[in-house]
Design a protein around this motif. Structure first.
Motif, PDB file in Angstrom:
ATOM      1  N   TYR A   1     -11.941  -5.715   0.233  1.00 48.03           N
ATOM      2  CA  TYR A   1     -11.741  -4.491   1.037  1.00 48.03           C
ATOM      3  C   TYR A   1     -10.282  -4.573   1.518  1.00 48.03           C
ATOM      4  O   TYR A   1      -9.740  -3.451   1.632  1.00 48.03           O
ATOM      5  N   MET A   2      -9.576  -5.552   1.973  1.00 50.00           N
ATOM      6  CA  MET A   2      -8.234  -5.729   2.082  1.00 50.00           C
ATOM      7  C   MET A   2      -7.486  -5.140   0.868  1.00 50.00           C
ATOM      8  O   MET A   2      -6.337  -4.567   1.145  1.00 50.00           O
ATOM      9  N   ILE A   3      -7.773  -5.569  -0.226  1.00 53.07           N
ATOM     10  CA  ILE A   3      -7.049  -5.159  -1.394  1.00 53.07           C
ATOM     11  C   ILE A   3      -7.124  -3.654  -1.654  1.00 53.07           C
ATOM     12  O   ILE A   3      -5.922  -3.016  -1.769  1.00 53.07           O
ATOM     13  N   LEU A   4      -8.364  -3.073  -1.508  1.00 53.66           N
ATOM     14  CA  LEU A   4      -8.250  -1.574  -1.478  1.00 53.66           C
ATOM     15  C   LEU A   4      -7.613  -1.035  -0.357  1.00 53.66           C
ATOM     16  O   LEU A   4      -6.869   0.188  -0.614  1.00 53.66           O
ATOM     17  N   ILE A   5      -7.732  -1.293   0.897  1.00 56.33           N
ATOM     18  CA  ILE A   5      -6.947  -0.595   1.990  1.00 56.33           C
ATOM     19  C   ILE A   5      -5.539  -0.888   1.768  1.00 56.33           C
ATOM     20  O   ILE A   5      -4.699   0.054   1.949  1.00 56.33           O
ATOM     21  N   LEU A   6      -4.889  -2.031   1.347  1.00 59.15           N
ATOM     22  CA  LEU A   6      -3.453  -2.095   0.948  1.00 59.15           C
ATOM     23  C   LEU A   6      -3.014  -1.193   0.040  1.00 59.15           C
ATOM     24  O   LEU A   6      -1.747  -0.805   0.011  1.00 59.15           O
ATOM     25  N   LEU A   7      -3.950  -1.076  -0.986  1.00 60.18           N
ATOM     26  CA  LEU A   7      -3.519  -0.146  -2.172  1.00 60.18           C
ATOM     27  C   LEU A   7      -3.034   1.386  -1.778  1.00 60.18           C
ATOM     28  O   LEU A   7      -2.320   1.811  -2.122  1.00 60.18           O
ATOM     29  N   ALA A   8      -4.195   1.619  -0.960  1.00 60.82           N
ATOM     30  CA  ALA A   8      -4.181   3.075  -0.221  1.00 60.82           C
ATOM     31  C   ALA A   8      -2.986   3.080   0.652  1.00 60.82           C
ATOM     32  O   ALA A   8      -2.368   4.217   0.568  1.00 60.82           O
ATOM     33  N   ALA A   9      -3.029   2.104   1.300  1.00 61.69           N
ATOM     34  CA  ALA A   9      -1.523   2.054   2.177  1.00 61.69           C
ATOM     35  C   ALA A   9      -0.521   2.003   1.396  1.00 61.69           C
ATOM     36  O   ALA A   9       0.523   3.014   1.956  1.00 61.69           O
ATOM     37  N   SER A  10      -0.178   1.574   0.213  1.00 61.05           N
ATOM     38  CA  SER A  10       1.019   1.591  -0.643  1.00 61.05           C
ATOM     39  C   SER A  10       1.132   2.904  -1.269  1.00 61.05           C
ATOM     40  O   SER A  10       2.316   3.262  -1.148  1.00 61.05           O
ATOM     41  N   ILE A  11       0.219   3.577  -1.452  1.00 59.43           N
ATOM     42  CA  ILE A  11       0.446   4.940  -2.184  1.00 59.43           C
ATOM     43  C   ILE A  11       0.796   5.857  -0.840  1.00 59.43           C
ATOM     44  O   ILE A  11       1.770   6.405  -1.338  1.00 59.43           O
TER      45      ILE A  11
END
Length: 317
Positions: A11-21
């Motif tokens: 979940y953290m990886i997905l959240i950080l990916l969305a945050a980076s975009i």
């Protein structure tokens, strides 16, 4: 626990990916940047710099390059400071951490003690004074408190220095340097504690009022347990449980710096650097710092969830 941590990591990886975009797109689409706003550069030099730093490439390609470098520990190059972003972080962020960690420690310590006593002495004169102080601390702006204390303690009484981290021109080292830093950070720490202890005291007071009315508190008192032990061992432990949720938000605050306090007291922290970079639109540093705060927020949330389970085994992860 292992399964939970694995699932949360995904979940953290997905959240950080969305945050980076989101972070990259917002800064990339914001009109103007450091190069275009620099009036000292010619049009040919601006075009050359855009080519060097890849600002003329397609948005998707720029994002993929930025993420790839970030995964390797490279958050870019500050155009205004002419240094790598991580080098600037390492230079400024520990100053902010020192200030924030010290003020957070004293804020929580005072808030717990005052909150417990205020709840125990509800509707007393002490509780009334505490509530007046709480609402005053929550309503007065931080810049007003800072400037007022500078006027009184630094200018009039000359007890403390008005700003900075060390005395100008000082070459102190070792313990002499530490004493100088402590002397300079006293005033900003006092301001941050005064501003933060109010709302946190109100939080602990409300939790304690709810807990001390529980049946097990009455049972402990009926058994003859000392009141001090009832308050600080039985009641406070359960009153602290909701406060664990706040721990997750303290982590980014420790490294994020205080924009207003650092500006008022001229403290060389990451918050003041962020404001300077925002003024000149140094987007590589702004993107790196915002992404760093997003990472700390996600990690802090995970830590608070694990601590909540450790403090109260009844809570299932």
């Amino acid at each position: 626990m292992g399964t939970y941590l694995l699932r949360r990591s995904i979940y953290m990886i997905l959240i950080l990916l969305a945050a980076s975009i989101l972070i990259f797109v917002l800064y990339a689409l914001t009109p103007g940047d450091f190069i275009s706003n620099n009036m000292k550069l010619t049009a040919e030099r601006k075009a050359e710099l855009r080519e060097i730093y890849g600002f003329n490439k397609p948005l998707v390609e720029r994002y993929l390059t930025w993420v790839k470098n970030a995964l390797q520990g490279n958050f870019g190059y500050s155009l205004a400071q002419q240094k790598p972003v991580l080098t600037l972080f390492n230079q400024y962020i520990w100053n902010s951490f020192l200030l924030a960690a010290t003020s957070t420690f004293f804020t929580w310590l005072l808030a717990v003690i005052i909150g417990v006593i205020s709840a125990y002495k509800q509707y007393s004169w002490f509780d009334t004074l505490v509530m007046i102080f709480v609402f005053a601390a929550m309503s007065i702006p931080s810049f007003f408190v800072g400037l007022f204390l500078i006027k009184v303690l630094a200018v009039d009484l000359k007890w403390l220095p008005p700003g900075g981290m060390v005395t100008t021109g000082s070459n102190a080292t070792g313990w002499a340097y530490a004493k100088e830093v402590i002397h300079h950070m006293t005033l900003p720490v006092v301001v941050m504690v005064l501003l933060g202890v109010g709302s946190l005291t109100r939080y602990f007071r409300s939790n304690m009022l709810e807990v001390i009315r529980q049946d097990y508190i009455r049972t402990a008192r009926a058994k003859g347990v000392k009141e001090k032990k009832v308050l600080f061992q039985h009641a406070l432990r359960n009153a602290m449980l909701p406060a664990i949720t706040l721990v997750g938000f303290e982590l980014p605050g420790l490294f994020g710096g205080s924009l207003i306090i650092e500006k008022i007291f001229n403290w060389p922290g990451i918050g003041q650097l962020y404001m300077q970079s925002f003024t000149v639109r140094d987007y590589p540093l702004l993107m790196g710092f915002t992404m760093f705060i997003a990472i700390l927020t996600v990690i802090g949330t995970l830590i608070s969830d694990v601590l909540y389970h450790a403090a109260d085994p009844r809570v299932r992860l």
